[in-house]
Design a protein around this motif. Structure first.
Motif, PDB file in Angstrom:
ATOM      1  N   MET A   9      -7.769   3.568  -1.555  1.00 39.23           N
ATOM      2  CA  MET A   9      -6.602   2.857  -0.800  1.00 39.23           C
ATOM      3  C   MET A   9      -5.712   2.277  -1.609  1.00 39.23           C
ATOM      4  O   MET A   9      -4.664   1.874  -1.397  1.00 39.23           O
ATOM      5  N   PRO A  29      -2.340   2.823  -3.962  1.00 41.50           N
ATOM      6  CA  PRO A  29      -1.316   3.805  -4.041  1.00 41.50           C
ATOM      7  C   PRO A  29      -1.018   4.171  -5.685  1.00 41.50           C
ATOM      8  O   PRO A  29      -0.957   3.378  -6.600  1.00 41.50           O
ATOM      9  N   PHE A  76       0.791  -1.101   0.015  1.00 44.29           N
ATOM     10  CA  PHE A  76       0.018  -0.009   0.172  1.00 44.29           C
ATOM     11  C   PHE A  76       0.687   1.361  -0.158  1.00 44.29           C
ATOM     12  O   PHE A  76       0.438   2.318   0.263  1.00 44.29           O
ATOM     13  N   GLU A  77       1.893   1.147  -0.398  1.00 39.70           N
ATOM     14  CA  GLU A  77       3.106   2.141  -0.453  1.00 39.70           C
ATOM     15  C   GLU A  77       3.257   2.589  -1.651  1.00 39.70           C
ATOM     16  O   GLU A  77       3.464   1.829  -2.579  1.00 39.70           O
ATOM     17  N   PRO A  78       2.958   3.910  -2.249  1.00 38.94           N
ATOM     18  CA  PRO A  78       3.242   4.067  -3.732  1.00 38.94           C
ATOM     19  C   PRO A  78       4.572   3.973  -3.984  1.00 38.94           C
ATOM     20  O   PRO A  78       5.644   3.860  -3.289  1.00 38.94           O
ATOM     21  N   HIS A 123      -2.901   8.367  -2.774  1.00 42.03           N
ATOM     22  CA  HIS A 123      -3.614   7.207  -3.166  1.00 42.03           C
ATOM     23  C   HIS A 123      -5.187   7.728  -3.520  1.00 42.03           C
ATOM     24  O   HIS A 123      -5.520   8.727  -3.283  1.00 42.03           O
TER      25      HIS A 123
END
Length: 72
Positions: A41, A43, A15-17, A38
């Motif tokens: 949710m 990224p 979930f981290e870009p 985001h």
């Protein structure tokens, strides 16, 4: 030898870009005008070319139609 990541670390990382543009896969550079965030949710990362293109598209879509003309 590196230790394997925990389940929580794997979820956090997903979930981290990423440091590549979500559209064109160019390198991300915040100093050049790129942006990360985001969509809900999910990224996303946008490079300095794709981000202003998205902004322009949204601005064009939000302008009222002149004299009842349609863009269809």
């Amino acid at each position: 030898m590196t230790t394997p990541k925990t389940h929580e670390e794997l979820i956090h990382d997903s979930f981290e870009p990423k440091d590549k543009c979500s559209i064109c896969d160019s390198e991300y550079n915040e100093d050049a005008g790129g942006i990360q965030g985001h969509f809900g949710m999910i990224p996303v990362t946008f490079c300095e070319w794709c981000y202003p293109s998205l902004v322009d598209m949204v601005e064009q879509m939000s302008e009222p139609e002149p004299c009842g003309m349609s863009r269809k």
